[in-house]
Scaffold this active site. Structure first.
Site, PDB file in Angstrom:
ATOM      1  N   HIS A   1     -48.849 -36.581 -92.944  1.00  0.00           N
ATOM      2  CA  HIS A   1     -47.559 -36.511 -92.256  1.00  0.00           C
ATOM      3  C   HIS A   1     -47.707 -37.326 -90.978  1.00  0.00           C
ATOM      4  O   HIS A   1     -48.375 -36.916 -90.053  1.00  0.00           O
ATOM      5  CB  HIS A   1     -47.273 -35.029 -91.944  1.00  0.00           C
ATOM      6  CG  HIS A   1     -45.851 -34.725 -91.659  1.00  0.00           C
ATOM      7  ND1 HIS A   1     -45.214 -35.154 -90.521  1.00  0.00           N
ATOM      8  CD2 HIS A   1     -44.944 -33.998 -92.351  1.00  0.00           C
ATOM      9  CE1 HIS A   1     -43.968 -34.709 -90.526  1.00  0.00           C
ATOM     10  NE2 HIS A   1     -43.772 -34.004 -91.623  1.00  0.00           N
TER      11      HIS A   1
ATOM     12  N   GLU B   1     -40.335 -31.902-101.023  1.00  0.00           N
ATOM     13  CA  GLU B   1     -39.528 -32.355 -99.889  1.00  0.00           C
ATOM     14  C   GLU B   1     -39.433 -33.879 -99.948  1.00  0.00           C
ATOM     15  O   GLU B   1     -38.509 -34.414-100.512  1.00  0.00           O
ATOM     16  CB  GLU B   1     -40.173 -31.875 -98.582  1.00  0.00           C
ATOM     17  CG  GLU B   1     -39.258 -31.968 -97.375  1.00  0.00           C
ATOM     18  CD  GLU B   1     -39.809 -31.191 -96.186  1.00  0.00           C
ATOM     19  OE1 GLU B   1     -39.513 -31.590 -95.062  1.00  0.00           O
ATOM     20  OE2 GLU B   1     -40.533 -30.199 -96.407  1.00  0.00           O
TER      21      GLU B   1
ATOM     22  N   ARG C   1     -45.324 -32.303-101.357  1.00  0.00           N
ATOM     23  CA  ARG C   1     -44.650 -31.054-101.668  1.00  0.00           C
ATOM     24  C   ARG C   1     -43.201 -31.307-102.103  1.00  0.00           C
ATOM     25  O   ARG C   1     -42.771 -32.450-102.279  1.00  0.00           O
ATOM     26  CB  ARG C   1     -44.696 -30.109-100.469  1.00  0.00           C
ATOM     27  CG  ARG C   1     -43.904 -30.552 -99.259  1.00  0.00           C
ATOM     28  CD  ARG C   1     -44.039 -29.535 -98.137  1.00  0.00           C
ATOM     29  NE  ARG C   1     -43.304 -29.919 -96.950  1.00  0.00           N
ATOM     30  CZ  ARG C   1     -43.797 -29.878 -95.723  1.00  0.00           C
ATOM     31  NH1 ARG C   1     -45.050 -29.524 -95.519  1.00  0.00           N
ATOM     32  NH2 ARG C   1     -43.048 -30.223 -94.686  1.00  0.00           N
TER      33      ARG C   1
ATOM     34  N   GLU D   1     -49.609 -32.496 -90.650  1.00  0.00           N
ATOM     35  CA  GLU D   1     -48.305 -32.093 -90.133  1.00  0.00           C
ATOM     36  C   GLU D   1     -48.455 -31.128 -88.958  1.00  0.00           C
ATOM     37  O   GLU D   1     -47.779 -31.251 -87.944  1.00  0.00           O
ATOM     38  CB  GLU D   1     -47.508 -31.424 -91.248  1.00  0.00           C
ATOM     39  CG  GLU D   1     -46.136 -30.932 -90.847  1.00  0.00           C
ATOM     40  CD  GLU D   1     -45.389 -30.338 -92.018  1.00  0.00           C
ATOM     41  OE1 GLU D   1     -44.153 -30.361 -91.995  1.00  0.00           O
ATOM     42  OE2 GLU D   1     -46.040 -29.855 -92.973  1.00  0.00           O
TER      43      GLU D   1
END
Length: 864
Positions: free
Chosen positions: A765, A467, A465, A744
């Site tokens: 994640h 980020e 994403r 995540e």
């Protein structure tokens, strides 16, 4: 006779262009007789003009000091080692390791950054990637040639039409104002007598591309796109020719129309310039470059390996969605990009859109937020076909929607025309685990794949994403697992230098490094527990796992300044009970849009970490023989621990936050010295686990600690109950719902098969995968008892119905392993201890046994 391996140079896999003038050496030993011990070693350094041999009376074999004179820039030497045992005999010399220094001094650099000034909107995502080049002549017999290269942005270099090196996305992402990494390439075989050419592709990358969420920002580190290269040719007569980037270079727009880390790459093959990096090309129509500035004192050699393509993955299936879209399923959530081989009409465009998951049969891109994550390739129309893959981007994906494919996609995919190319920092694998439960084995594979995808030049938080930043808390909790699975010593010790570079003058450690301005939650930078503690706990982890005292020396001031900052914030009562905190981030009980609002008091978490970090600094100081600092921080740690107990532990041994993370912190951080109180905490933790139906009730802070806390207090069976639970939230819930990486959120995919509606939902994640270290240390039972595994603890704790488990660890001393199985009411254990290490064997119901190097087998009654 004892055999010595070729010596390893610092933490380098490929010691070409290293930045150390006095690199430390390590070696492993094999074939030694029982009870044999090294008592001396001799290092021979073969210089160009002489040999230098130094003998040292020492049993050390890991990261020993450089024995001879310091190396100069560009110096190439060979190193070999012999060892003497306590029997007085010397081994044969080891194989030689060749190493070469890079440019060690600022004055070694004559190159300056060069690039084009294109008339473009500096705030646009559609800025053109560029090419720069220069022709040159070679006259004479070449002894060797080296290209030293870096960029403002990303670069791929070419000489005479041939790609230089196998790295990609270089020079990576550092705190560019302080540290810009350069790479050294052996290009001897790419040059020829007569006319030659050197060129480079340039793309935005992290330097000037869009970074950060909520739209992000551009040009954070600079607005120019520049190549800095220095080609040095040494002839057999000893003369040196240097070609540096300067105002004689020329440039042109490349066929890459746009390229971004988040958004993907658009390439128009009709605009390719054939043979542009060859001597035959006429660059008379190209534009002159602009020369920019770069302080050569900021140019640093790498301490770890670069990013490379490490694996190719073929599609598992070609799907047709309900809307008619064609989708490739690669069967594995991975990080990289897709290479295509395609034949079609000129001007047609193939579009590739990536996603981690499907929803209702279609690719689902909402979790990507504003990341476009799409590549376009416009064909040149070559009749013999075209091959392409993006150059300056990467994606996190399992699924790729293909639009505009000019052929038979099913047949072409089966023939290998579309391949996922896996990208990550090219780390050496060091840790393996297996067991009798296939779901637990899949969990371990998910952790490995999650780590591979998120160790892309920096330790990132998610690879898909808008980020993809280096969250400090995530790697703080995952550091032990990372250090078990791969040799991260060089990569993470380099990243810690960036942590210090971005650390504020008052000692505050940023939430992510390198710092990216984002929005008001993170700006200005404020101290935060667990995240800032990366400055203390990650260096200590690297020391424990790799036996590296140097990382402690390099990071001590950074670590000390962090603890001093927390001390000043907490004040005389030693309680860190004010200010912004993330707490036990992503506790499953926290609201989707407030992930820090978990069951455990945020300030309990903060004070526990204050105590742990103060003790870590005391331990670092003790190793470094800084006795005054060791005493000061040990006393501070004791004061904070006492304040923690007074504020958060009730007289009956329960805690003010009656939550799993609270008890896990108190136990694992050794904040409860009273045995009765510690036992009570362990009992209550076990009760809470069972009361929650053995489902996870911890977030980023508690998850890495909860199984250890249960094990340490005699509740191994409860730890297994937690591990093997399949209902949401749990580790195996993800596995049974098809995860191939760690999520995540515990419920990134809801039980009904829909994606969690939260705006922060990544399917790759690594933080919650920190349990893998417990699998190695407690399930299989292999852990370091002394730094670098100089002493190994074998302490398997069978349970959960497992009938066998094993772990192999490539330690600094060589390969260690354990394999246990249950057969005929016996626990049967096979062990290997590498030469130079010792071990302690702690089997259930048995006295601890000391072991020397070699293979060992034990059988004990299962009832024990």
């Amino acid at each position: 006779m004892t055999t010595v391996s070729a010596p390893r140079i610092e933490h380098h896999r490929e010691p070409l262009g290293i930045g150390e003038s006095r690199p430390r050496l390590s070696w492993t030993l094999s074939d030694a007789p029982a009870d044999w011990k090294q008592q001396s070693y001799a290092v021979t350094v073969v210089h160009a003009d002489d040999d230098e041999t130094v003998e040292v009376a020492s049993s050390e074999q890991v990261l020993v000091p450089w024995p001879g004179r310091a190396l100069e820039s560009r110096e190439r030497v060979a190193v070999r080692v012999s060892v003497q045992g306590d029997d007085g005999g010397w081994s044969d010399p080891s194989p030689e390791t060749s190493l070469e220094t890079g440019l060690l001094h600022p004055e070694d650099w004559s190159a300056r950054p060069v690039g084009l000034e294109l008339d473009e909107n500096p705030e646009s995502d559609a800025r053109r990637a560029t090419l720069v080049r220069r022709g040159f002549r070679v006259d004479g017999e070449i002894a060797r040639a080296r290209l030293y290269a870096t960029a403002h942005g990303l670069y791929d270099a070419e000489i005479n039409g041939i790609r230089v090196g196998s790295d990609t996305l270089s020079p990576g992402w550092t705190v560019y104002r302080e540290r810009l990494r350069y790479y050294t390439y052996d290009v001897t075989d790419l040059l020829r007598n007569g006319e030659n050419a050197l060129g480079a592709w340039l793309g935005d990358g992290w330097y000037r591309g869009r970074l950060g969420w909520r739209g992000g920002r551009r040009n954070i580190f600079g607005g120019d796109l520049s190549f800095l290269g220095q080609l040095e040719i040494t002839y057999t007569d000893g003369t040196r020719q240097t070609l540096s980037t300067d105002d004689a270079w020329k440039g042109a727009p490349s066929p890459i129309l746009r390229s971004g880390i988040y958004d993907g790459e658009d390439h128009d093959a009709r605009q390719e310039v054939p043979a542009w990096s060859t001597a035959a090309f006429d660059d008379g129509g190209w534009m002159p470059v602009t020369v920019r500035d770069r302080d050569p004192r900021t140019l640093v050699a790498p301490t770890g390996p670069p990013v490379r393509v490490t694996e190719d993955v073929a599609p598992l299936a070609v799907l047709t969605s309900p809307s008619g879209a064609r989708i490739l399923d690669f069967g594995q959530n991975l990080v990289g990009r897709v290479r295509i081989r395609v034949t079609g009409p000129r001007g047609s465009t193939v579009t590739l859109r990536t996603s981690e998951v499907l929803q209702e049969g279609e690719i689902y891109t909402r979790p990507l937020r504003s990341a476009r994550s799409t590549d376009h390739y416009t064909l040149a129309g070559r009749p013999d076909g075209e091959e392409w893959e993006p150059r300056f981007t990467f994606h996190g994906f399992r699924y790729v929607e293909i639009d505009g494919w000019p052929g038979d996609l099913d047949a072409d995919a089966a023939a290998g025309a579309l391949t996922a190319r896996v990208l990550h920092t090219d780390l050496e694998r060091t840790g393996w685990f297996a067991c009798s439960d296939p779901l637990v084995e899949q969990l371990h594979r998910n952790v490995v794949w999650g780590m591979r995808g998120n160790f892309l030049d920096i330790p990132t938080d998610c690879p898909q994403r808008d980020e993809r930043v280096g969250w400090t808390g995530d790697i703080q909790v995952f550091g032990p697992t990372a250090s078990t699975l791969f040799d991260v010593s060089g990569m993470l010790s380099g990243w810690l230098r960036d942590v210090e570079a971005d650390q504020l003058p008052d000692g505050t450690v940023p939430w992510f490094v390198p710092v990216v301005p984002t929005h008001k939650v993170w700006d200005p930078i404020r101290p935060g527990a667990a995240w800032g503690d990366v400055a203390t706990l990650l260096p200590w982890t690297l020391h424990q796992r790799f036996g590296d005292v140097g990382v402690l020396a390099a990071q001590f001031e950074s670590a000390r300044r962090w603890v001093d900052k927390v001390e000043s914030t907490a004040g005389p009562d030693r309680l860190w009970n004010e200010g912004f905190q993330l707490g036990d981030w992503l506790d499953p009980a926290a609201p989707p849009q407030d992930p820090g609002a978990g069951r455990t008091d945020r300030y309990l978490v903060a004070t526990a970490y204050f105590a742990r970090s103060a003790r870590a600094v005391a331990d670092m100081a003790r190793v470094l023989d800084r006795s005054a600092d060791a005493d000061r921080y040990a006393a501070l740690a004791a004061e904070v621990a006492a304040a923690f107990r007074a504020a958060y532990v009730k007289p009956d041994g329960t805690m003010t936050s009656d939550a799993q993370t609270a008890y896990a912190l108190a136990i694992a951080f050794d904040l409860l010295p009273d045995p009765a109180q510690r036992a009570k905490a362990g009992d209550r933790l076990a009760d809470l686990v069972h009361a929650d139906g053995n489902r996870i009730a911890t977030g980023f802070v508690g998850t890495p600690l909860v199984c250890d806390a249960l094990t340490l207090t005699g509740h191994v069976d409860t730890a297994y109950d937690l591990l093997l639970e399949k209902d949401c939230p749990s580790w195996l819930y993800q596995v049974v719902h098809g995860a191939t990486t760690i999520w995540e959120r515990w419920d990134a995919l809801l039980p009904n098969g829909t994606v969690n509606p939260g705006s922060m939902t990544s399917f790759n994640h690594y933080a919650l995968g920190a349990v893998a270290d417990w699998l190695h240390r407690s399930v299989a039972g292999l852990a370091p008892a002394d730094p670098g595994y100089r002493r190994i603890r074998f302490a398997p704790r069978p349970g959960g119905g497992l009938t066998h488990a094993s772990a192999t660890q490539r330690t600094p001393y060589g390969e260690a392993s354990i394999s246990w199985r249950i057969a005929q009411d016996e626990l049967q254990v096979d062990l290997v201890v590498p030469v130079g290490a010792t071990a302690e064997l702690d089997l259930p119901g048995q006295d601890t046994e000391k072991l020397g190097h070699g293979a060992h087998t034990r059988s004990v009654p299962l009832s024990g």
